[in-house]
Write a protein that holds these residues in place. Sequence first.
Motif, PDB file in Angstrom:
ATOM      1  N   TRP A  19      45.039  46.563  26.205  1.00  0.00           N
ATOM      2  CA  TRP A  19      45.043  47.406  27.403  1.00  0.00           C
ATOM      3  C   TRP A  19      44.295  46.776  28.572  1.00  0.00           C
ATOM      4  O   TRP A  19      44.482  47.163  29.710  1.00  0.00           O
ATOM      5  CB  TRP A  19      44.490  48.795  27.112  1.00  0.00           C
ATOM      6  N   LEU A  20      43.423  45.803  28.287  1.00  0.00           N
ATOM      7  CA  LEU A  20      42.659  45.129  29.337  1.00  0.00           C
ATOM      8  C   LEU A  20      43.387  43.821  29.653  1.00  0.00           C
ATOM      9  O   LEU A  20      43.266  42.836  28.938  1.00  0.00           O
ATOM     10  CB  LEU A  20      41.223  44.888  28.876  1.00  0.00           C
ATOM     11  N   LEU A  21      44.172  43.850  30.715  1.00  0.00           N
ATOM     12  CA  LEU A  21      45.104  42.758  31.010  1.00  0.00           C
ATOM     13  C   LEU A  21      44.439  41.520  31.591  1.00  0.00           C
ATOM     14  O   LEU A  21      45.046  40.461  31.637  1.00  0.00           O
ATOM     15  CB  LEU A  21      46.183  43.264  31.969  1.00  0.00           C
ATOM     16  N   GLY A  22      43.222  41.640  32.066  1.00  0.00           N
ATOM     17  CA  GLY A  22      42.508  40.530  32.679  1.00  0.00           C
ATOM     18  C   GLY A  22      41.804  41.001  33.930  1.00  0.00           C
ATOM     19  O   GLY A  22      41.537  42.192  34.097  1.00  0.00           O
ATOM     20  N   ARG A  23      41.520  40.041  34.813  1.00  0.00           N
ATOM     21  CA  ARG A  23      40.852  40.365  36.072  1.00  0.00           C
ATOM     22  C   ARG A  23      41.709  39.910  37.242  1.00  0.00           C
ATOM     23  O   ARG A  23      42.327  38.847  37.201  1.00  0.00           O
ATOM     24  CB  ARG A  23      39.495  39.668  36.153  1.00  0.00           C
ATOM     25  N   VAL A  24      41.721  40.720  38.287  1.00  0.00           N
ATOM     26  CA  VAL A  24      42.406  40.346  39.530  1.00  0.00           C
ATOM     27  C   VAL A  24      41.345  40.171  40.612  1.00  0.00           C
ATOM     28  O   VAL A  24      40.314  40.846  40.606  1.00  0.00           O
ATOM     29  CB  VAL A  24      43.455  41.404  39.967  1.00  0.00           C
ATOM     30  N   ARG A  25      41.617  39.255  41.516  1.00  0.00           N
ATOM     31  CA  ARG A  25      40.697  39.023  42.635  1.00  0.00           C
ATOM     32  C   ARG A  25      41.016  40.021  43.752  1.00  0.00           C
ATOM     33  O   ARG A  25      42.168  40.209  44.109  1.00  0.00           O
ATOM     34  CB  ARG A  25      40.842  37.611  43.164  1.00  0.00           C
ATOM     35  N   TRP A  26      39.941  40.618  44.269  1.00  0.00           N
ATOM     36  CA  TRP A  26      40.096  41.561  45.372  1.00  0.00           C
ATOM     37  C   TRP A  26      38.808  41.575  46.179  1.00  0.00           C
ATOM     38  O   TRP A  26      37.747  41.930  45.666  1.00  0.00           O
ATOM     39  CB  TRP A  26      40.406  42.956  44.833  1.00  0.00           C
ATOM     40  N   ARG A  27      38.897  41.154  47.426  1.00  0.00           N
ATOM     41  CA  ARG A  27      37.771  41.194  48.370  1.00  0.00           C
ATOM     42  C   ARG A  27      36.477  40.630  47.794  1.00  0.00           C
ATOM     43  O   ARG A  27      35.403  41.218  47.928  1.00  0.00           O
ATOM     44  CB  ARG A  27      37.534  42.608  48.864  1.00  0.00           C
ATOM     45  N   GLY A  28      36.599  39.517  47.105  1.00  0.00           N
ATOM     46  CA  GLY A  28      35.419  38.865  46.538  1.00  0.00           C
ATOM     47  C   GLY A  28      34.986  39.396  45.175  1.00  0.00           C
ATOM     48  O   GLY A  28      34.036  38.893  44.592  1.00  0.00           O
ATOM     49  N   TRP A  29      35.661  40.391  44.672  1.00  0.00           N
ATOM     50  CA  TRP A  29      35.352  40.962  43.360  1.00  0.00           C
ATOM     51  C   TRP A  29      36.341  40.449  42.320  1.00  0.00           C
ATOM     52  O   TRP A  29      37.490  40.156  42.633  1.00  0.00           O
ATOM     53  CB  TRP A  29      35.455  42.492  43.395  1.00  0.00           C
ATOM     54  N   GLN A  30      35.903  40.402  41.082  1.00  0.00           N
ATOM     55  CA  GLN A  30      36.772  40.179  39.927  1.00  0.00           C
ATOM     56  C   GLN A  30      36.948  41.552  39.289  1.00  0.00           C
ATOM     57  O   GLN A  30      36.056  42.040  38.599  1.00  0.00           O
ATOM     58  CB  GLN A  30      36.126  39.204  38.929  1.00  0.00           C
ATOM     59  N   VAL A  31      38.079  42.185  39.534  1.00  0.00           N
ATOM     60  CA  VAL A  31      38.306  43.573  39.143  1.00  0.00           C
ATOM     61  C   VAL A  31      39.103  43.620  37.842  1.00  0.00           C
ATOM     62  O   VAL A  31      40.184  43.032  37.757  1.00  0.00           O
ATOM     63  CB  VAL A  31      39.074  44.321  40.271  1.00  0.00           C
ATOM     64  N   PRO A  32      38.586  44.296  36.797  1.00  0.00           N
ATOM     65  CA  PRO A  32      39.338  44.416  35.550  1.00  0.00           C
ATOM     66  C   PRO A  32      40.609  45.245  35.756  1.00  0.00           C
ATOM     67  O   PRO A  32      40.580  46.287  36.411  1.00  0.00           O
ATOM     68  CB  PRO A  32      38.379  45.094  34.584  1.00  0.00           C
ATOM     69  N   LEU A  33      41.721  44.760  35.195  1.00  0.00           N
ATOM     70  CA  LEU A  33      43.031  45.413  35.322  1.00  0.00           C
ATOM     71  C   LEU A  33      43.380  46.125  34.020  1.00  0.00           C
ATOM     72  O   LEU A  33      43.440  45.497  32.961  1.00  0.00           O
ATOM     73  CB  LEU A  33      44.102  44.380  35.675  1.00  0.00           C
TER      74      LEU A  33
END
Length: 159
Positions: free
Chosen positions: A45-59
Amino acid sequence: MSELPSTLRGVLIQAAGTQLLLPNAAVAEVLSYSDPEPIAHAPLWLLGRVRWRGWQVPLVDFSRLDGIDAGSQPAAGGRRRVLVVKAPGGHARLPYFAFLADGFPRLMSLSEATLETLAESSDPGRCIFARVAINDESAVVPDMDAVESRLRSELPEAA
């Protein structure tokens, strides 16, 4: 004391096995899908991390997280979107996470006349706050605190 508004704004998201209903205020941004950076030993269910505005956001794939449709595959191609949402806990190491969506979310006006609670969750292990009907459509309201808690248990750096 001020009165509660008669209508609220919500966002309806198509996810692999269901529709999610989120408060509009919880959604920080909708992004085009790009392959997330993998996380070693992460659950399905935890697909990885996406980059957003300097954050590494869990997807998060909510359908897999809550077992709604564990075998489902997300929509292919350009229809997939990433909804970055504000984490409710206010933790400095996990201020945001994201949900995978199949297509664009729909903004909805919700009122007592259009929204009906079908069932509230009684299972503390689930990440569903309630099942609802919006006009003639059914949706799931995620338990954002439970999703955040599951993420924090899987991501030691976010604890």
